[in-house]
Write a protein that holds these residues in place. Sequence first.
Motif, mmCIF file in Angstrom:
data_model
loop_
_atom_site.group_PDB
_atom_site.id
_atom_site.type_symbol
_atom_site.label_atom_id
_atom_site.label_comp_id
_atom_site.label_asym_id
_atom_site.label_seq_id
_atom_site.Cartn_x
_atom_site.Cartn_y
_atom_site.Cartn_z
ATOM 1 N N TYR A 29 1.179 -62.473 44.438
ATOM 2 C CA TYR A 29 -0.383 -61.872 43.971
ATOM 3 C C TYR A 29 -0.990 -62.452 42.712
ATOM 4 C CZ TYR A 29 0.021 -57.874 47.274
ATOM 5 O OH TYR A 29 0.436 -57.092 48.298
ATOM 6 N N ARG A 49 6.015 -60.823 48.408
ATOM 7 C CA ARG A 49 4.480 -61.022 48.592
ATOM 8 C C ARG A 49 4.111 -61.639 47.111
ATOM 9 N NH1 ARG A 49 1.538 -57.703 52.273
ATOM 10 N NH2 ARG A 49 0.003 -59.431 51.920
ATOM 11 N N ASP A 108 -4.402 -61.615 47.093
ATOM 12 C CA ASP A 108 -3.176 -62.025 47.813
ATOM 13 C C ASP A 108 -3.085 -63.537 48.086
ATOM 14 O OD1 ASP A 108 -1.254 -62.388 50.099
ATOM 15 O OD2 ASP A 108 -1.485 -60.188 50.430
ATOM 16 N N GLU A 144 -1.237 -65.120 50.050
ATOM 17 C CA GLU A 144 -1.058 -65.447 51.531
ATOM 18 C C GLU A 144 -2.371 -65.259 52.461
ATOM 19 O OE1 GLU A 144 1.440 -63.810 55.160
ATOM 20 O OE2 GLU A 144 2.559 -63.997 53.534
ATOM 21 N N GLU A 167 5.243 -61.511 41.738
ATOM 22 C CA GLU A 167 5.941 -61.739 42.965
ATOM 23 C C GLU A 167 6.326 -60.063 43.098
ATOM 24 O OE1 GLU A 167 8.965 -64.298 42.552
ATOM 25 O OE2 GLU A 167 7.677 -66.058 43.003
#
Length: 158
Positions: free
Chosen positions: A150, A148, A96, A98, A140
């Motif tokens: 990845y 999100r 991930d 983020e 995405e």
Amino acid sequence: MSKTPVTVTGAEKLRQELHRLKTVDRPNVIAAIAEARSHGDLSENAEYDAAKERQGFIEGRIKELEGKISNAQVIDPKLLDADGRCVFGATVELEDMESGLTVTYQIVGDDEADVKENKISISSPIARALIGKFAGDIAEVQAPGGLREYEIIDVRYV
């Protein structure tokens, strides 16, 4: 009707459930109906009604499983030669972007999907975003909480 992809493991689970329904559950419910009939008046016999309802469920599930098995396209991930691409059956390690957390998922058929076992459906948003990508690519995913990202760390066929 088009073929539905399923892994070897998923196909075996479907066959096992079908076998159990035919050899264990169906005879048990038939015996329960016979037992309930022996109690006399069927119009006010809750045991009979429950057994008949259970029989209907079992017969419906047998028919459903037979249809799924006959329309299954069994794919063995170990035999795939996708040159490192994310495809059905692949096991994909993601990071991930983020949070930095890594997670590993196997892309499987709709009937096999189980998040607790890290198996995601081919029709899920994450799997659709991953299909066709390689290790190092960014996927995405439009999630309910927003977009999100990845990074694909590794793609394996196990």
